[in-house]
Design an enzyme around this catalytic site. Structure first.
Site, short mmCIF file in Angstrom:
data_model
loop_
_atom_site.label_atom_id
_atom_site.label_comp_id
_atom_site.label_asym_id
_atom_site.label_seq_id
_atom_site.Cartn_x
_atom_site.Cartn_y
_atom_site.Cartn_z
N VAL A 160 0.77 -1.15 -0.10
CA VAL A 160 0.01 -0.15 0.05
C VAL A 160 0.93 1.37 -0.11
O VAL A 160 1.95 1.40 0.73
CB VAL A 160 -1.09 -0.08 1.24
CG1 VAL A 160 -1.63 1.41 1.39
CG2 VAL A 160 -1.75 -1.26 1.17
N HIS A 190 -17.78 -39.69 20.62
CA HIS A 190 -18.23 -39.78 18.99
C HIS A 190 -19.73 -39.19 19.16
O HIS A 190 -20.65 -39.98 19.83
CB HIS A 190 -18.10 -40.97 18.44
CG HIS A 190 -18.70 -41.18 17.18
ND1 HIS A 190 -18.13 -40.64 15.87
CD2 HIS A 190 -19.81 -41.67 16.83
CE1 HIS A 190 -18.96 -40.88 15.10
NE2 HIS A 190 -19.74 -41.60 15.26
N ASP A 248 1.70 -6.06 26.30
CA ASP A 248 1.80 -5.57 24.96
C ASP A 248 3.18 -4.65 24.79
O ASP A 248 3.50 -4.17 23.71
CB ASP A 248 0.74 -4.75 24.10
CG ASP A 248 -0.41 -5.86 23.71
OD1 ASP A 248 -0.27 -7.07 23.96
OD2 ASP A 248 -1.53 -5.21 23.45
#
Length: 467
Positions: free
Chosen positions: A237, A445, A313
């Site tokens: 971009v 199952h 962060d």
């Protein structure tokens, strides 16, 4: 001046969990939050609202495209974007109120305002109309991250938006252009594609969710294309220009350098996030950061200033809420003299698209680059009975094991309800299970979890049973 044993700056999943654990260990704890609600980015404008939007849009998409095949005749279905938005905010509000309750329950003192570190034991808190100063023996920096953009593109929060604005839109975009094919880009792109938007994702690399096992990105690309999302992979971009009611996005093909343009009413910048440490006062302490703006920490998550810790962060590693929470617990217990551990390779990465994606352990690419002798086994959901019943047959589970010892080294999943079922893989790897161990365990199952058993059978001398 009030004095505390531990003060946490930031109340996201790292900060508030750290506060709770520290309080449980008997410390006098304070937490500082600059906004009027607790929970940080994740709870307020990140993981919680995005998953609420994903859940709502998935219901609508299935109603429109699958219910008839189940024998459920719905004459007409429409989206009430205002009501959907309100439902998301109601969920967010409930969870935020829950965090506030937990602070009271654990006797954690909450300060509202911007915290600035004056020295290693003093923090100034500027709130609305007043400034306070507190003392603390230890402090934990948990201020999180904020959306990143490209150098030449400004997020104007109107037409060129971040995830924060995307999750608060009052209308469904006609054409949403997304810059970035990572977790944020594919999740939010999925939301609006399901709701009827044309969605175009422009990605610099040659695949989606590029940090995960490449096989997952390949399958996710195929699945999302079937949902009418269009992709421009290997495109750089170069420009985004916003007008009153549209955005023009320019990009260059990295292979042939051919220029192309897209025009839409919104452009989402989803290229990642960067640490948030603005006006925190790190320079007053001499706290060291790296070239990416992350705070440097040692193996104990302590900075170069003794008694000052950082988590989440703002430090190295994946920007994940659950990683921050684990680090919050780790720091509290370290300060208390305990010996906790975090195995970072076993912190899963999850993508809440449809199909969902999760990876834990090492990728096949990482193991081959390291020269490890490995074997792999894979099993598709199209051969799983439960997936056939629910019409969720896209995807597979891949198990990577050591060629000699059979120890599971990585598990990479894409398929239905993966975000919940991957945990079996984490438990197996935490206890260093072999693929044969899982292969010999009974799985109910019909369940989605049988796919993991079959993938382990496939890794064990190619013994998958149902394919």
């Amino acid at each position: 001046m009030e004095k505390y044993d531990i003060t946490i700056i930031g109340s996201g999943p790292g900060g508030y969990v750290c506060a709770i654990r520290a309080a449980q260990l008997g410390f006098k704890v304070a937490i500082i939050e600059r906004y009027s609600t607790l929970g940080g980015t994740c709870l307020n404008v990140g993981c919680i609202p995005s998953k609420a939007w994903l859940e709502a849009s998935e219901h609508y998409h299935k109603l429109k495209h699958q219910f008839e095949d189940f024998g459920i005749d719905v004459k007409e279905a429409n989206v009430d974007i205002a009501k959907m938005n309100q439902r998301v905010q109601d969920v967010v509000g409930e969870i935020i109120n829950g965090v506030a309750y937990l602070m009271k329950k654990n006797k954690v003192t909450v300060y509202e305002g911007h915290g600035t570190i004056k020295d290693k034991n003093t923090i100034e808190i500027k709130g609305e109309g007043k400034t306070q100063t507190i003392e603390t023996d230890k402090m934990v920096i948990a201020t999180g991250s904020k959306p990143a953009s490209l150098p030449n593109i400004e997020i104007d929060k109107k037409r060129i938006i971040s995830s924060t604005e995307a999750l608060a839109l009052k209308e469904i975009p006609k054409h949403l252009m997304v810059v970035g094919g990572g977790v944020i880009g594919v999740e939010i792109g999925s939301v609006f594609a399901r709701l009827g938007s044309k969605v175009s994702i422009v990605e610099y690399f040659d695949g989606l969710i590029y940090t995960m096992d490449k096989s997952l990105g390949h399958q996710l690309y195929r699945s999302l294309r079937k949902q009418d999302i269009e992709f421009y992979l290997e495109h750089k971009v170069t420009k985004a220009v916003a007008a009153e009611d549209k955005v023009t996005l320019s990009a260059q093909n990295r292979k042939d350098e051919k220029e192309m343009q897209l025009e839409g009413d919104y452009c989402l910048m989803a290229i990642g996030r960067k640490p948030y440490t603005d006006n925190l006062g790190l320079e007053n302490l001499g706290v060291e950061t790296n070239d990416n703006g992350q705070i440097k920490v040692d193996d104990n998550l302590e900075t170069n200033v003794k008694g000052v810790y950082a988590i989440g962060d703002v430090v190295r590693g994946a920007m994940l809420a659950h990683k921050a929470s684990e680090e919050g617990i780790f720091v509290a217990e370290r300060i208390a003299g305990q010996k906790p551990h975090i195995k970072y390779s076993l912190i899963p990465n999850i993508v809440y698209t449809q199909p969902e994606v999760a990876g834990v352990g090492l990728t096949e690419e990482e193991l081959k680059e390291a020269g490890r002798a490995i074997k792999t086994g894979s099993f598709p959901f199209k051969a799983n009975a439960r997936a056939k019943i629910s019409m969720d047959t896209d995807g597979f589970i891949k198990v990577i094991a050591d060629k000699e010892t059979d120890e599971i080294l990585g598990v990479h999943m894409i398929g239905p309800r993966i975000a919940d079922s991957y945990t079996e893989a984490v438990v197996a790897m935490e206890f260093r299970a072999a693929a044969e161990d899982i292969a010999r365990m009974s799985h109910g199952h019909p369940t989605f979890s049988e796919t993991f058993k079959e993938a382990c059978l496939a890794a064990t001398e190619d013994r998958a049973l149902h394919i």
